[in-house]
Design a protein around this motif. Structure first.
Motif, short mmCIF file in Angstrom:
data_model
loop_
_atom_site.label_atom_id
_atom_site.label_comp_id
_atom_site.label_asym_id
_atom_site.label_seq_id
_atom_site.Cartn_x
_atom_site.Cartn_y
_atom_site.Cartn_z
N PHE A 1 45.48 39.62 25.67
CA PHE A 1 44.32 38.80 26.04
C PHE A 1 44.69 37.32 26.01
O PHE A 1 45.48 36.87 25.19
CB PHE A 1 43.16 39.05 25.08
N GLY A 2 44.08 36.57 26.92
CA GLY A 2 44.20 35.13 26.94
C GLY A 2 42.85 34.52 27.27
O GLY A 2 42.26 34.86 28.30
N SER A 3 42.35 33.65 26.41
CA SER A 3 41.03 33.04 26.67
C SER A 3 41.18 31.54 26.82
O SER A 3 41.98 31.07 27.62
CB SER A 3 40.05 33.42 25.56
N GLY A 4 40.42 30.76 26.06
CA GLY A 4 40.41 29.31 26.27
C GLY A 4 41.76 28.65 26.12
O GLY A 4 42.10 27.74 26.89
N ASP B 1 54.67 34.27 35.82
CA ASP B 1 55.22 35.57 35.39
C ASP B 1 54.19 36.44 34.70
O ASP B 1 54.51 37.28 33.85
CB ASP B 1 56.44 35.38 34.48
N LEU B 2 52.92 36.26 35.07
CA LEU B 2 51.82 37.04 34.53
C LEU B 2 51.03 37.67 35.68
O LEU B 2 51.17 37.26 36.83
CB LEU B 2 50.89 36.16 33.70
N VAL B 3 50.19 38.63 35.35
CA VAL B 3 49.29 39.20 36.34
C VAL B 3 47.93 39.41 35.67
O VAL B 3 47.85 39.93 34.56
CB VAL B 3 49.84 40.52 36.92
N PRO B 4 46.83 38.95 36.31
CA PRO B 4 45.50 39.20 35.74
C PRO B 4 45.07 40.63 36.01
O PRO B 4 45.07 41.08 37.16
CB PRO B 4 44.62 38.18 36.47
N LEU B 5 44.72 41.35 34.95
CA LEU B 5 44.38 42.77 35.08
C LEU B 5 42.88 43.03 35.00
O LEU B 5 42.38 43.96 35.61
CB LEU B 5 45.09 43.56 33.98
N ALA B 6 42.18 42.24 34.20
CA ALA B 6 40.75 42.46 33.98
C ALA B 6 40.18 41.24 33.28
O ALA B 6 40.91 40.33 32.89
CB ALA B 6 40.51 43.72 33.15
N ALA B 7 38.86 41.23 33.13
CA ALA B 7 38.18 40.19 32.36
C ALA B 7 37.21 40.85 31.41
O ALA B 7 36.54 41.84 31.76
CB ALA B 7 37.44 39.22 33.29
N LEU B 8 37.14 40.33 30.19
CA LEU B 8 36.24 40.86 29.17
C LEU B 8 35.30 39.77 28.68
O LEU B 8 35.67 38.95 27.85
CB LEU B 8 37.05 41.42 27.99
N PRO B 9 34.06 39.73 29.20
CA PRO B 9 33.06 38.82 28.61
C PRO B 9 32.68 39.35 27.23
O PRO B 9 32.33 40.52 27.08
CB PRO B 9 31.89 38.91 29.59
N GLU B 10 32.73 38.47 26.22
CA GLU B 10 32.52 38.90 24.83
C GLU B 10 31.19 38.44 24.26
O GLU B 10 30.99 38.49 23.04
CB GLU B 10 33.67 38.41 23.95
N GLN C 1 24.81 28.74 27.49
CA GLN C 1 25.51 27.87 28.44
C GLN C 1 26.75 28.53 29.04
O GLN C 1 27.15 28.23 30.16
CB GLN C 1 25.89 26.54 27.76
N SER C 2 27.37 29.42 28.29
CA SER C 2 28.56 30.11 28.79
C SER C 2 28.86 31.32 27.94
O SER C 2 28.48 31.38 26.76
CB SER C 2 29.78 29.18 28.78
N GLN C 3 29.50 32.28 28.55
CA GLN C 3 29.96 33.45 27.82
C GLN C 3 31.43 33.25 27.45
O GLN C 3 32.16 32.59 28.17
CB GLN C 3 29.79 34.71 28.66
N PHE C 4 31.82 33.82 26.33
CA PHE C 4 33.23 33.78 25.95
C PHE C 4 33.94 34.87 26.74
O PHE C 4 33.62 36.05 26.61
CB PHE C 4 33.39 34.02 24.45
N ILE C 5 34.89 34.46 27.57
CA ILE C 5 35.55 35.41 28.47
C ILE C 5 37.04 35.44 28.18
O ILE C 5 37.73 34.41 28.23
CB ILE C 5 35.29 35.03 29.94
N ALA C 6 37.54 36.62 27.89
CA ALA C 6 38.96 36.83 27.67
C ALA C 6 39.57 37.47 28.91
O ALA C 6 39.03 38.43 29.45
CB ALA C 6 39.19 37.72 26.46
N ASN C 7 40.68 36.91 29.39
CA ASN C 7 41.41 37.49 30.50
C ASN C 7 42.42 38.50 29.97
O ASN C 7 43.20 38.17 29.07
CB ASN C 7 42.17 36.41 31.27
N LEU C 8 42.39 39.70 30.50
CA LEU C 8 43.42 40.68 30.16
C LEU C 8 44.58 40.46 31.12
O LEU C 8 44.42 40.57 32.34
CB LEU C 8 42.88 42.10 30.29
N ILE C 9 45.74 40.14 30.57
CA ILE C 9 46.90 39.78 31.39
C ILE C 9 48.08 40.67 31.05
O ILE C 9 48.19 41.19 29.94
CB ILE C 9 47.29 38.30 31.21
N GLY C 10 48.97 40.84 32.02
CA GLY C 10 50.17 41.63 31.80
C GLY C 10 51.40 40.87 32.23
O GLY C 10 51.32 39.90 33.00
N ASN C 11 52.54 41.29 31.73
CA ASN C 11 53.81 40.73 32.19
C ASN C 11 54.04 41.17 33.62
O ASN C 11 53.89 42.35 33.95
CB ASN C 11 54.94 41.22 31.28
N LEU C 12 54.41 40.25 34.49
CA LEU C 12 54.52 40.57 35.91
C LEU C 12 55.60 41.61 36.20
O LEU C 12 55.37 42.57 36.95
CB LEU C 12 54.80 39.28 36.71
#
Length: 343
Positions: free
Chosen positions: A88-91, A139-148, A233-244
């Protein structure tokens, strides 16, 4: 002769077992959060589904916050170099993928949190060329997003207007766009490591904090603050990322397993965060006398007006590709809301 045939059979079975284990893979899954968090619960469900669907050919190893280090950059670096395959990668990810700061913009996403999850995980946004290339060039790929869940402010004073936030030393993640946003509100944003935040709030080094409800409860932040302010004002969103390289090296069967699992995790992730934030807010109310404030529409509107110019700040910070991603996101939100009105 029978004993010889028996030994040959045992040897053959052993060779089959060795061959099978040789094809087994371990996907290391790095989390920004500790056990007992939304990310961890999501990852547990992801692990269960991947291992069941692959019939044991894939094992998912969960690496919560602290097991890979205490600096988020170390996690992102590990995913980039392939020592951790997925995470995961967020802010904080804004330092590695500047365009990812799109997720930090205030007053952009729909109020319906499931709708947000569906839009961010739609092919139209997630697989759009500008969004994909923003990550793939690193060298990453976005796989999904998780609003928390919605980000909730805490402070030691009541906050209902931007004037109330003037000069407030509020902790934000190390994200230039977040700093610009809270400066627009009149605050004095500061960055403190997540693991050091409780003591910083306790000792007055930080006067305010921004977290989803579950994090306020999980880390005990509410114990050292007097007010919780819900501004939506905003949701906390984590990006699910993978090694390319890892992602592109997956077999067709593995890719199918991953894709179907992530599709199912959109609803599951929403259910997880909803349950966590609802239950944790109840816990906070039971264990403390913290004052809870929910801003009215009129009060929110004042912050919304101050947040609008930050969209251009985002574009200026990250460039044309960021603008394209923002435009795609806004168009998907518009279409989704229009569809809901028609129905």
């Amino acid at each position: 002769m029978q004993m010889r045939n028996f030994m040959i059979g045992v040897t053959a079975l052993g060779m089959v077992g060795t061959a099978s284990s040789a094809f087994a893979e371990t996907w290391r899954f790095g989390l920004e959060e500790t056990e007992g968090s939304v990310q961890y619960s999501y990852a547990e469900e992801f692990k269960k589904m991947i291992e069941e669907k692959s019939e044991g050919d894939i094992t998912v190893q969960l690496l919560p916050y602290g097991s890979w280090g205490s600096n988020y950059t170390a996690l992102y670096d590990a995913i980039q170099n392939g020592s951790i395959q997925i995470g995961f990668g967020s802010g904080f990810l804004g330092g590695t993928v500047p365009e990812s700061q799109l997720m930090s913009l205030n007053f952009v996403m729909p109020n319906d949190q499931l709708q947000t999850a569906q839009i961010l995980n739609s092919d139209e946004f997630l697989k759009s060329d500008p969004w994909q290339q923003s990550f793939r060039e690193r060298d990453l790929v976005p796989l999904a997003a998780l609003p928390e869940g919605y980000q909730v402010w805490t402070a030691n004073k009541e906050i209902r207007t931007p004037e109330d936030m003037q000069g407030l030393q509020i902790r934000v993640m190390d994200n230039s766009l977040l700093r610009k946003t809270y400066q627009a509100y009149g605050a004095s944003p500061i960055t403190i490591a997540y693991g050091e935040l409780y003591s910083a709030l306790q000792q007055g080094q930080a006067e305010g904090n921004i977290q989803p409800v579950f994090a306020h409860e999980n880390m005990g932040f509410y114990e050292v603050q007097d007010y919780m302010i819900f501004a939506d004002q905003s949701q906390f969103i984590a990006n699910l990322i993978g090694n390319l390289d890892w992602y592109e090296g997956l077999s067709d069967e593995q890719r199918q397993t991953l894709d179907t699992t992530l599709d199912e995790m959109v609803q599951k992730g929403h259910d997880i965060q909803t349950q966590f934030n609802t239950e944790r807010l109840d816990t906070i109310k039971e264990k403390s006398d913290i004052n809870i404030i929910k801003l009215t529409d009129e009060e929110r509107a004042k912050f919304r007006e101050l947040a609008k110019p930050v969209r251009q700040v985002y574009v200026d910070l990250v460039g044309e590709r960021g603008k394209q991603s923002l435009d795609i996101l806004l168009e998907q939100i518009k279409q989704s809301q229009s569809g809901n009105q028609d129905s």
